[in-house]
Write an enzyme that holds these catalytic residues in place. Structure first.
Site, PDB file in Angstrom:
ATOM      1  N   CYS A 124     -24.423   4.444 -14.080  1.00 12.92           N
ATOM      2  CA  CYS A 124     -23.508   5.577 -14.228  1.00 12.92           C
ATOM      3  C   CYS A 124     -24.195   6.767 -14.880  1.00 12.92           C
ATOM      4  O   CYS A 124     -24.596   6.711 -16.040  1.00 12.92           O
ATOM      5  CB  CYS A 124     -22.284   5.161 -15.042  1.00 12.92           C
ATOM      6  SG  CYS A 124     -21.033   6.461 -15.158  1.00 12.92           S
ATOM      7  N   GLU A 172       0.826  -1.213   0.000  1.00 13.94           N
ATOM      8  CA  GLU A 172       0.000   0.000   0.000  1.00 13.94           C
ATOM      9  C   GLU A 172       0.858   1.260   0.000  1.00 13.94           C
ATOM     10  O   GLU A 172       0.552   2.233  -0.677  1.00 13.94           O
ATOM     11  CB  GLU A 172      -0.951   0.002   1.205  1.00 13.94           C
ATOM     12  CG  GLU A 172      -2.077  -1.009   1.115  1.00 13.94           C
ATOM     13  CD  GLU A 172      -2.934  -0.839  -0.132  1.00 13.94           C
ATOM     14  OE1 GLU A 172      -3.051   0.298  -0.632  1.00 13.94           O
ATOM     15  OE2 GLU A 172      -3.466  -1.848  -0.617  1.00 13.94           O
TER      16      GLU A 172
END
Length: 320
Positions: free
Chosen positions: A201, A39
């Site tokens: 969307c 990360e």
DNA sequence: TAGTCGTGGGG
DNA sequence: TCCCCAAGACT
């Protein structure tokens, strides 16, 4: 639960199984240290770079939190060389020296240096299976398009992210969202017709409007670099400011010494400025300069890309 | 909150 | 060659 959301989760999960980047090594481990490292490496850095050049060598050098914490910072920086944003390496090293285990709560994760809200959420979701969303660049772009947001407001985006996360399978959901952003919901020319989120969307007709791109002009910074020579050894110093901290580099001066010989120019583009270095050779050592290294020894130090270019310019010069 | 912090991929 | 931008954090 909202039936549309349930259906969306199903679509995302199905898409992930066949189209997701499920083979990434930090997705097939449960070791919090490995996930934490990935990360941090992936902050503002492309998957390809981390995967092909840094993740495995770093873990080989520092296989455990303890080995990282007890290593010399210079060795950690050498492993990080070329990856950029060197504070990340400093913070990893510092953290590994402070704690033995990666904490599992978002609050305690965020208290660690170099871990912000997104990275804390990512570790919580990926290392500990917590039902929380991640909200990095890819997800951010997706959410902006889903809701036609031109100027993303962090608070609002997090609220949307939390309302949307699949609490049944947060790991695959979050990985899938990032993959959709990285492979379909691209900044330019997004592949809406292949997107599992197309039906919900709102921005699919003009996705490139979202989010609004702000362009900045980058200033040009000019520097005079002096390499002092002690026979075949070059003067270097360890940088101490915020910029490239801890890495070795050449000295920048206002006015090069009169006797110095100009050998050429080196340019390098950073995110927020361009650097042009006029490079000078001074054929004597300087009492101001403590450390001298042969080019071969310089290869063992952690140096930045500009300084690498300067070394190469020097080597080209002395060959001619 | 806007600037600062690196480098490389890809158009 | 130049530009955008990438699993952001910190001040």
């Amino acid at each position: 639960m909202n039936p549309t959301l349930k259906s969306t989760h199903t679509k995302i999960q199905e898409w992930y199984k066949t189209k997701g980047r499920t083979d990434l090594p930090w997705r097939s481990t449960s070791d919090p240290y490995h996930i934490y490292l990935s990360e941090v490496m992936l902050q503002q850095t492309q998957v390809k770079t981390v995967l092909e050049r840094y993740y495995f060598p770093f873990l080989e050098a520092f296989p455990t939190m303890h080995s990282l914490g007890s290593a010399a910072l210079d060795d950690v920086l050498k492993q990080w060389e070329g990856l950029g944003y060197y504070n990340r390496a400093k913070n990893l090293h510092k953290t590994a020296g402070l704690i033995e285990e990666i904490p599992d709560s978002i609050d305690r994760l965020m208290a660690l240096p170099g871990i912000g809200k997104n990275t804390a959420h990512a570790i919580a979701a990926f290392a500990f299976g917590q039902p929380v969303p991640v909200m990095e660049a890819n997800v951010k772009r997706i959410l902006c398009r889903l809701h036609r947001l031109r100027t993303p407001d962090e608070k609002r985006l997090w609220k949307i992210a939390y309302s949307m996360v699949d609490k049944e399978n947060p790991f695959d959901y979050n990985q899938a969202m990032m993959d959709i952003g990285a492979t379909l919901c691209l900044p330019k020319d997004p592949k809406c017709n292949r997107c599992p989120l197309e039906n919900i969307c709102k921005g699919k007709n003009n996705p490139e409007y979202y989010p609004l791109k702000k362009k900045k002009t980058v200033p040009v910074r000019e520097e005079n670099i002096v390499i002092y020579l002690d026979d075949d050894r070059l003067s270097l110093q360890q940088r101490s400011g915020k910029f490239l901290h801890g890495l070795w580099g050449f000295e920048s001066v206002e006015i090069p010494p009169c006797a110095a010989e100009y050998i050429g120019e080196v340019s390098h583009a950073y995110t927020h400025f361009k650097l042009k270095c006029r490079v000078y050779l001074y054929f004597e050592s300087s009492p101001e300069q403590e450390y001298y290294f042969t080019p071969e020894k310089i290869g063992k130090l952690a140096i930045s890309k500009v300084d690498e270019k300067i070394v190469n310019l020097y080597l080209d010069t002395i060959v001619k």
